[in-house]
Design a protein around this motif. Structure first.
Motif, PDB file in Angstrom:
ATOM      1  N   ARG A 104      57.424  40.446  41.117  1.00  0.00           N
ATOM      2  CA  ARG A 104      57.028  41.747  40.574  1.00  0.00           C
ATOM      3  C   ARG A 104      55.707  42.247  41.144  1.00  0.00           C
ATOM      4  N   ALA A 105      54.774  41.345  41.400  1.00  0.00           N
ATOM      5  CA  ALA A 105      53.452  41.793  41.842  1.00  0.00           C
ATOM      6  C   ALA A 105      52.795  40.806  42.785  1.00  0.00           C
ATOM      7  N   GLY A 106      53.599  40.059  43.541  1.00  0.00           N
ATOM      8  CA  GLY A 106      53.059  39.041  44.431  1.00  0.00           C
ATOM      9  C   GLY A 106      53.704  39.094  45.798  1.00  0.00           C
ATOM     10  N   PRO A 107      53.513  38.049  46.593  1.00  0.00           N
ATOM     11  CA  PRO A 107      54.000  38.049  47.975  1.00  0.00           C
ATOM     12  C   PRO A 107      55.515  38.202  48.128  1.00  0.00           C
ATOM     13  N   LEU A 108      56.283  37.775  47.116  1.00  0.00           N
ATOM     14  CA  LEU A 108      57.738  37.868  47.236  1.00  0.00           C
ATOM     15  C   LEU A 108      58.273  39.268  46.958  1.00  0.00           C
ATOM     16  N   SER A 109      57.400  40.171  46.531  1.00  0.00           N
ATOM     17  CA  SER A 109      57.856  41.524  46.220  1.00  0.00           C
ATOM     18  C   SER A 109      58.374  42.243  47.458  1.00  0.00           C
ATOM     19  N   ALA A 110      57.917  41.829  48.636  1.00  0.00           N
ATOM     20  CA  ALA A 110      58.410  42.453  49.862  1.00  0.00           C
ATOM     21  C   ALA A 110      59.911  42.242  50.036  1.00  0.00           C
ATOM     22  N   LEU A 111      60.440  41.158  49.469  1.00  0.00           N
ATOM     23  CA  LEU A 111      61.865  40.856  49.581  1.00  0.00           C
ATOM     24  C   LEU A 111      62.691  41.498  48.472  1.00  0.00           C
ATOM     25  N   SER A 112      62.078  41.743  47.313  1.00  0.00           N
ATOM     26  CA  SER A 112      62.876  42.093  46.144  1.00  0.00           C
ATOM     27  C   SER A 112      62.500  43.387  45.450  1.00  0.00           C
ATOM     28  N   ALA A 113      61.481  44.087  45.915  1.00  0.00           N
ATOM     29  CA  ALA A 113      61.009  45.270  45.191  1.00  0.00           C
ATOM     30  C   ALA A 113      62.111  46.298  44.990  1.00  0.00           C
ATOM     31  N   GLU A 114      62.873  46.568  46.046  1.00  0.00           N
ATOM     32  CA  GLU A 114      63.936  47.571  45.938  1.00  0.00           C
ATOM     33  C   GLU A 114      65.006  47.126  44.949  1.00  0.00           C
ATOM     34  N   ALA A 115      65.361  45.842  44.989  1.00  0.00           N
ATOM     35  CA  ALA A 115      66.372  45.326  44.067  1.00  0.00           C
ATOM     36  C   ALA A 115      65.883  45.344  42.626  1.00  0.00           C
TER      37      ALA A 115
END
Length: 225
Positions: A104-115
């Motif tokens: 939601r607000a960390g490094p993995l958001s680049a992969l999942s923000a749209e989803a």
């Protein structure tokens, strides 16, 4: 790709409800480590995407099926499901608050923000094993990726999910003709037998070749009805 002398950088380390969870960066890759056990990284994602595709392919042509993804991980399965308009609703069960935060607000958001922004997506912060035992909700497909497989669980309590009682609970929350898909780091003939013994039909295993070692797999079974 990272070289052998790269030292992973710890981006976050937390004590979660089931032990320590760590997010690391190793070269260009992000890695999730739980209690010292490597879980996954962002290097590939083919098998996580196949988990979702194999479940959808095994379904009949019912409109807007509802999928439950067990384990958010690095987000490959969620992102792939959200990219397919055929899925009606997408529910993700993740028991580690840290992993949800990293998306939601960390490094993995680049992969999942749209989803995550997709109105079909709902994230539940709870334990999958308890959820399938207790929920009254039903789903068209269960895509489970919470361990390295039925024979290599992250925590001892997950083991029951792959036994007769756990598979019966999975069948209970599936609609008639619904599909159970389980990711594993290696094939398990024993688990195929467990699926059949629990009443699942059309049991099969799909393999995903990897660069070295045994292939990743997706175990599949269909609830009768």
């Amino acid at each position: 790709m990272p070289t052998s002398y790269d030292i992973p950088e710890v981006l976050d380390r937390r004590e979660g409800p089931y032990g320590e969870v760590v997010l690391r960066r190793h070269g260009e890759l992000l890695q999730i480590i739980a209690n010292g056990c490597f879980l996954m990284d962002t290097s590939d994602g083919r098998s996580e995407r196949m988990l979702v595709d194999a479940a959808l392919d095994a379904l009949d042509d019912r409109p807007a099926p509802h999928v439950l993804i067990g384990g958010l991980g690095v987000g490959f399965s969620l992102a792939h499901a959200a990219a397919n308009p055929r899925w009606g609703r997408i529910t993700v069960v993740e028991r580690e608050p840290a992993i949800v935060d990293w998306h939601r607000a960390g490094p993995l958001s680049a992969l999942s923000a749209e989803a995550l922004a997709d109105p079909r997506t709902n994230i539940l912060e709870t334990d999958l094993v308890g959820f399938v035992n207790e929920t009254c909700a039903t789903f068209d497909a269960l895509c489970l990726d919470i361990d390295n497989g039925p024979d290599w669980t992250v925590t001892e309590g997950n083991g029951g999910l792959y036994a007769r009682a756990g598979l019966t609970s999975c069948a209970r929350v599936l609609k008639p003709g619904g599909v159970l898909a389980v990711w594993a780091a290696k094939p398990s003939a024993e688990f195929e037998g467990s699926l059949s013994n629990a009443g699942f039909q059309q049991v099969r295993t799909e393999e995903i070749p990897v660069a070295r070692g045994v292939p990743d797999v997706v175990h599949l079974g269909v609830r009768p009805g």
